[in-house]
Design an enzyme around this catalytic site. Structure first.
Site, PDB file in Angstrom:
ATOM      1  N   ILE A 265       7.854  -4.256 -39.886  1.00 52.98           N
ATOM      2  CA  ILE A 265       6.747  -4.401 -39.068  1.00 52.98           C
ATOM      3  C   ILE A 265       5.760  -3.329 -39.399  1.00 52.98           C
ATOM      4  CG2 ILE A 265       8.139  -5.137 -36.770  1.00 52.98           C
ATOM      5  CD1 ILE A 265       8.404  -2.280 -36.036  1.00 52.98           C
TER       6      ILE A 265
ATOM      7  N   ALA B  91      16.324   1.436 -41.390  1.00 50.57           N
ATOM      8  CA  ALA B  91      16.729   2.461 -42.727  1.00 50.57           C
ATOM      9  C   ALA B  91      18.109   2.668 -42.707  1.00 50.57           C
ATOM     10  CB  ALA B  91      15.944   3.716 -42.901  1.00 50.57           C
TER      11      ALA B  91
ATOM     12  N   LEU C 160      13.568   8.539 -47.560  1.00 48.51           N
ATOM     13  CA  LEU C 160      13.729   7.645 -48.569  1.00 48.51           C
ATOM     14  C   LEU C 160      12.654   7.373 -49.615  1.00 48.51           C
ATOM     15  CD1 LEU C 160      15.736   4.803 -46.696  1.00 48.51           C
ATOM     16  CD2 LEU C 160      16.715   6.542 -48.423  1.00 48.51           C
TER      17      LEU C 160
ATOM     18  N   GLU D 286      10.168   6.684 -34.913  1.00 48.12           N
ATOM     19  CA  GLU D 286       9.888   7.206 -33.527  1.00 48.12           C
ATOM     20  C   GLU D 286       9.631   8.720 -33.344  1.00 48.12           C
ATOM     21  OE1 GLU D 286      11.658   3.586 -30.971  1.00 48.12           O
ATOM     22  OE2 GLU D 286      12.350   4.173 -32.962  1.00 48.12           O
TER      23      GLU D 286
END
Ligand code: FES
Ligand code: FES
Lengths: 745, 194
Positions: A469, A513, A637, A712
């Site tokens: 998204i 993830a 990452l 978040e």
């Protein structure tokens, strides 16, 4: 063993070229042949029933095919469970066009289907509908006393747990604060409006291009509701123009488009308008009360946090608003409460950092007030009350570098130069204030599946039916796959968003993830084992006795660790196999078993935010001139895409603090500012310096990759820090979000 | 209990206007097509010409996702009807570059990670191209201001700014960033004690 060629590097988004050139296709952009257009008619009343639909005139227009309403929808699945999606809360899900009853304002009451978008829109605008209106209740502040504890029902929701004796802690306290807080409803408003294009392939077979955060969730829903088989209901969602939680549940345009397609045996597109983006889930209007008390040494002797939120008449939407207050600071006496009040509105829906974003506003403003009452610097106060283990679950943290967030954030910001007195800094007619706050968010992992296949040209294709998204899923999965099999990034393609692919959970909760990342890594490792087996079949193979631990994958080759000259090109192994490609999947079992095991660690990401505001003394206008957000979220990452996630979170926090609110006119029970001009979100000129720090945090317990998720946590504390900074600038404490000019004058 | 009737404002019986033909030059290619007169340029591009790179975020001129260039000037294509633009020269995102051959702005957007979901992005890039064509913005503050007609719900604003600044810098269009081109000093970001 993992090499570190790609993971942790600031790789450009692999989906970047498609997005900047406009070739990335979103749900409403699949222009399949013979397409019909559906336009939704929304109810102008908040409660009552439809008494008449006068469709004749509209149906007489050449090019109008059908007006769908409760009067002519065929009988569909009967039981509630058929309408329950993976993310549904407890209760009885709303069924579009199911009956004459109107349950909330803007409820879809009809779908007009025509040859063109313009015609469908016009026909919908002249469709005459009669309603019988009954009195509605939409004002939460009038229904606090009706609020009750929610039932269970929503996966993952746990009622808040109190501990110790708050009453005694409060009595003991030498300094105390107590206050009420609130924020109104907020709508996700991703830039892309919800839309579904259904391609009719004949014989009830559909390709469904849906705007969603979970293709499988949409697929399950339409299979159950319309009695379709998996083969008939392929859902595709390769690009999603923003979600923030709004796409977690299937929205009604999916239902309507599939209904129209099956009934008319044609391809159909239904797009919602921006106004209609305010006609489904939202962050609920929430009222909160926080009371804090401290001992003489500044340690918290009691925490009390209570919240009341709205929900619909038909479902109990629950989120964790107050639970964090029992976890982030060290305190023996914690009393928590959470209640819901049923109103004539649509069911709220998870919205970026659901619960925590709301709860952290109240707790972190109260903490600022408490620090002042206790005569302590806000950072020092938090350090004195640092929780070294999770007292709510009585578990150690798998890792917690919140202390480093405070230190690194404060240093970068220059917090040490702060004069604690309000109104102590100014520049011309602008009052300057510095505030801070922090937060905590779950690190979760869900079961996910992935498939990896290497073709004879040496190109690796990895698939998992997840979503992107805007979070960077395409890119980080490509990095993980490339690194695991030692291939250049260009030799790897990661694909997602199709129910023909291995199943992945909805994209939410910051778990993609870790969940999909682990699946991709395991699938690539399984493929690595196949490649080794193939190498062992060669004549006089140097790998004959090698186990997977004896080899490494580097530069497109399989090598012996002890003797890197013994190497074979991966492409050659595929060619030698005689197959067009070698494939492997991860096994689903470990993830499933992991979910059943009792937790040994409490796993969370943390952050600390430092903010500078400038407030025009006469006009009351507020500018957020500097933000430093220090985040501890395990391994990062891709620092480039992760930084963007946190930048976006800060923009969201500024929005929550200063602008965003869906304003309900209770006479109509309707959100009146349902458009982008009146529902304010920041524009470029509202955003100034934002600094993102990723605090070094290693965690080998949270999951194999050591990642905690980043979507978040960056939002937490931002709005509270801004309100705290506004207090520091002006001496006015605002506990009612958004902080607007009228609240400062 | 009361009765509410949802009906057309003009109380006229529904009727349809005749369609009209339109000729546009889009990305250097001529197209002729026939549409209902109330078809916006945005819908003509997306639904009739399959140029879906131009996005619809609001359909009301409030978000900038639909920005295209008409004769080099940026415009919200949802706020103009296709028939009003008969004969116009239009550039959409597809005309600025392709994935294989990106324009400098498109490349800078990737390098600076100036987007997340990508839905506002074609509009941001067309708008930035229009901003460069206008040649008015010379400083960071002015770019921020003059890019404020393009919403980004993902909040990529800082990176959008740096992507545009990089291209302007390469083209030698930036003044000292401490200065506003309108004159006067840029407000200091660091606080001063009174
Ligand atoms: S779609 Fe044109 S401005 Fe939003
Ligand atoms: S990148 Fe998603 S709205 Fe801008």
């Amino acid at each position: 063993m993992m090499t570190t060629d790609y993971i942790g590097k600031p790789t450009n988004r692999v989906d970047g070229p498609a997005k900047v050139a406009g070739t990335a296709k979103y749900a409403a952009e699949f222009n399949v042949p013979n397409l019909l257009y559906g336009y939704v008619v929304s109810s102008p009343i908040a409660k009552g029933k439809i008494t008449k639909i006068n469709a004749e005139e509209v149906l007489a227009l050449p090019g109008v095919h059908k007006v769908f309403s409760h009067e002519n929808v065929p009988s569909l699945a009967w039981f509630d469970r058929s309408y329950k999606d993976d993310v549904a809360p407890g209760g009885s899900p709303f069924r579009p066009l199911h009956s004459a009853e109107v349950k909330y304002s803007q409820q879809p009451v009809a779908l007009v289907v025509a040859d063109t978008f313009e015609l469908a829109r016009y026909a919908a605008s002249v469709l005459e509908i009669e309603y019988e209106q009954t009195a509605h209740e939409t004002d939460l502040s009038k229904h606090i006393d009706d609020a009750r504890e929610p039932g269970g029902g929503k996966t993952g929701y746990k009622p808040p747990k109190s501990r110790g004796n708050f009453g005694r802690g409060w009595e003991q306290g030498v300094a105390k604060v107590e206050a009420n807080f609130q924020h109104g409803a907020q709508h996700h408003n991703p830039m892309e409006n919800f839309a579904t294009t259904v391609e009719w392939l004949g014989d009830k077979s559909l390709n469904v291009y849906d705007k969603t955060q979970g293709a499988f969730n949409s697929q399950q829903y339409i299979m159950k509701v319309f009695g379709l088989s998996k083969d008939q209901a392929r859902v595709i969602s390769k690009y999603t123009g923003g979600g923030f939680g709004s796409g977690l549940r299937p929205q009604y345009q999916l239902f309507l488009a599939v209904l129209a397609s099956l009934e008319l045996e044609r391809s159909v597109r239904v797009s919602l308008t921006r106004q209609q983006m305010f006609s489904f889930g939202h962050r609920p209007h929430t009222l909160q009360h926080v009371a804090l008390a401290t001992n003489a040494d500044g340690s918290l002797s009691g925490i009390n946090h209570f919240a009341v939120a709205e929900t619909s008449q038909f479902e109990d939407f629950t989120e964790n608003v107050v639970g964090w207050s029992g976890m982030i600071y060290d305190c023996k006496n914690v009393k928590l409460g959470y209640r819901l009040s049923k109103l004539d509105v649509y069911t709220p829906l998870d919205m970026r950092a659901p619960g925590a974003a709301s709860g952290s506003i109240a707790l972190e403003i109260a903490m600022d007030e408490m620090a002042e009452a206790a005569g302590l610097d806000p950072v020092e106060f938090r350090l004195r009350n640092y929780a070294d283990y999770d007292q709510e679950q009585n578990l150690p943290f798998s890792s917690k570098k919140l202390r480093d967030c405070y230190h690194e954030g404060a240093t970068k910001f220059g917090w040490a130069n702060r004069n604690p007195a309000p109104r102590s800094m100014r520049q011309g007619n602008r009052l300057i204030g510095w505030g801070m706050a922090g937060g905590i968010w779950d690190s979760a992992t869900q079961p996910a599946q992935a498939k990896a296949s290497l073709d004879a040209d040496g190109h690796l294709r990895v698939q998992s039916g997840s979503n992107d998204i805007g979070t960077g899923t395409y890119t980080i999965m490509t990095q993980i796959a490339a690194e695991t099999l030692g291939l250049p990034i260009e030799a790897v393609t990661f694909e997602l968003g199709d129910t023909l692919m291995p199943e992945a959970p909805v994209q939410g909760g910051s778990w993609t993830a870790s969940s999909v990342g682990t699946a991709v890594r395991k699938a690539c490792q399984a493929l690595g084992e196949k490649l080794l087996k193939q190498a062992q079949k060669m004549d006089e193979s140097a790998f004959a006795d090698a186990t997977i631990d004896d080899v490494q994958f580097v530069n497109g080759q399989l090598r012996l660790r002890t003797d890197p000259d013994q190497a074979v090109v991966l492409r050659d192994l595929v060619q030698a196999s005689g197959e067009p490609r070698l494939e492997a999947e991860n096994s689903k079992l470990p993830g499933m078993l992991g979910m059943l095991k009792p937790a040994q660690y409490s796993m969370h990401a943390h952050n600390a935010v430092f903010v500078e505001v400038q407030v025009d003394e006469e006009l009351g206008t507020i500018h957020v001139t500097r933000v430093v957000n220090a985040v501890a979220a395990g391994r990062i990452l891709n620092p480039k895409t992760a930084r963007s996630q946190v930048l976006g979170s800060v923009v969201w926090g500024i929005s929550m603090a200063l602008m965003e609110e869906s304003v309900m006119d209770h006479r109509f029970g309707r959100y009146m500012n349902h458009n982008y001009a009146e529902y304010h979100i920041p524009v470029n000129a509202d955003i100034h310096d934002i600094d993102v720090i990723f605090v070094h945090e290693e965690d080998d317990k949270v999951n194999e990759l050591g990642v905690k998720g980043i979507g978040e946590v960056g939002l937490l504390g931002v709005a509270a820090a801004i309100s705290n900074a506004v207090y520091h600038a002006t001496g006015k404490r605002v506990r009612d979000m958004p902080v607007m000019i009228d609240k400062l004058l | 209990m009361s009765t509410v009737i949802q009906k057309p404002l003009d109380h006229q019986p529904p009727s349809l206007p005749p369609t009209q033909s339109v000729r546009l030059t889009i990305n250097s290619q001529e197209s002729h097509f026939t549409v209902a007169p109330w078809t916006t340029l945005l819908d003509a591009l997306r639904e009739h010409l399959d140029l879906t790179g131009t996005k619809k975020g609001c359909d009301h001129g409030q978000c900038g996702a639909c920005t295209v260039l008409i004769d080099g000037k940026r415009i919200n294509s949802c706020l103009t009807l296709a028939v009003m633009r008969d004969g116009a020269d239009i550039t959409t995102i597809e005309g600025l570059g392709t994935p294989e051959n990106l324009s400098p702005l498109q490349q800078a957007f990737i390098d600076h990670d100036a987007f997340q979901c990508g839905y506002c992005t074609p509009g941001q890039i067309c708008s930035a191209q229009g901003l460069l064509n206008e040649g008015k913005a010379k400083t960071e503050a002015e770019v921020r201001e003059l890019m404020s007609g393009n919403l980004c719900r993902c909040g990529a604003y800082p990176n959008i700014l740096s992507a545009i600044m990089e291209v302007m810098d390469k083209d030698g269009l930036i003044m000292d960033t401490k200065e506003w081109s309108a004159g006067g000093a840029k407000p200091e970001m660091d606080p001063i004690n009174s």
